[in-house]
Design an enzyme around this catalytic site. Structure first.
Site, PDB file in Angstrom:
ATOM      1  CB  CYS A 106      -0.981  -0.027   1.156  1.00  0.00           C
ATOM      2  SG  CYS A 106      -2.377   1.121   0.947  1.00  0.00           S
ATOM      3  CG  HIS A 203      -3.078  -3.385   3.677  1.00  0.00           C
ATOM      4  ND1 HIS A 203      -2.025  -2.763   4.300  1.00  0.00           N
ATOM      5  CD2 HIS A 203      -3.816  -2.396   3.107  1.00  0.00           C
ATOM      6  CE1 HIS A 203      -2.118  -1.458   4.140  1.00  0.00           C
ATOM      7  NE2 HIS A 203      -3.198  -1.216   3.406  1.00  0.00           N
ATOM      8  CD  GLU A 205      -0.212  -5.723   5.718  1.00  0.00           C
ATOM      9  OE1 GLU A 205      -0.531  -4.525   5.836  1.00  0.00           O
ATOM     10  OE2 GLU A 205      -0.021  -6.280   4.618  1.00  0.00           O
TER      11      GLU A 205
END
Length: 220
Positions: A106, A203, A205
């Site tokens: 990002c 994202h 994660e």
């Protein structure tokens, strides 16, 4: 990027991280920890077997014998200002110019881009990857979404939060993910890779999808 009460559950790695020698390794990975989603990246990398070093000072960047670096999501213009305030920009540019492997998500993609087509006043990038990016390409935070992407590494569960998109890519840049189509389609480019860098609009994660983190560690 919004705050999160806890890191997303991390899917277990299916194989050990392997180093350049072909043996099992425990690479040391720095995470730029000035702002943004640091904890989620750290939890994922540690689960995959890496030693994680938060990078907030020049010493942490230059004296930790880093094998790789992660630039997390957050607010790209804020991170740019903080890099200069904490005198991290110049040593970071130097290490990246020397070929330090890097993963950006990002805001990290925006920092890695050679050109930002709509920068905030005074905003600069690190100019590592020959791409042009548009900030907030998919709308405001209210339009955030989680979806499955078809990538060159297989399906990936991705969260889009005020995400950028790649407007153009130069020589040596491989497209690894598009939104709304497979990689061979004509959807917006949301993931690219070079020999040194992986830059993602989204994202992984935050969804606990280790696919790209695992591949990044395999590079080290």
């Amino acid at each position: 990027m919004p705050e999160h009460d806890a890191a997303a559950p991390v899917r277990a790695a299916t194989s050990p991280v392997r180093g350049v020698s072909g043996g099992v390794a425990r690479p040391t990975v720095g995470i730029l920890a000035l702002q943004g989603g640091v904890a989620e990246h750290a939890a994922m990398l540690e689960t995959l077997g890496a030693r994680v070093v938060p990078v907030r000072t020049e010493g942490a960047l230059t004296e930790s014998s880093l094998d790789g670096l992660v630039l997390p999501g957050g607010e790209s213009s804020t991170v740019d200002r903080l890099l200069r305030r904490f005198q991290l920009r110049d040593p970071l540019v130097e290490m990246l110019a020397e070929g330090l492997p890097v993963l950006g998500t990002c805001a990290g993609m925006i920092l890695l881009a050679e050109q930002i087509v709509d920068p905030a006043p005074g905003q600069q990038s690190l100019a590592v990857v020959p791409i042009s990016v548009q900030r907030n390409a998919f709308g405001p935070q209210a339009d955030s979404a989680t979806e499955m992407l078809e990538t060159t590494l297989g399906p990936v569960n991705a969260a889009f939060i005020r995400a950028p998109a790649v407007v153009s890519a130069g020589d040596g840049v491989a497209v690894v993910a598009r939104r709304g189509t497979d990689v061979a389609g004509d959807g917006p480019i949301v993931g690219v890779a070079t020999d040194q860098a992986v830059a993602l609009s989204f994202h992984p994660e935050l969804t606990g999808d280790v696919t790209f983190h695992h591949e990044f560690l395999d590079r080290l």
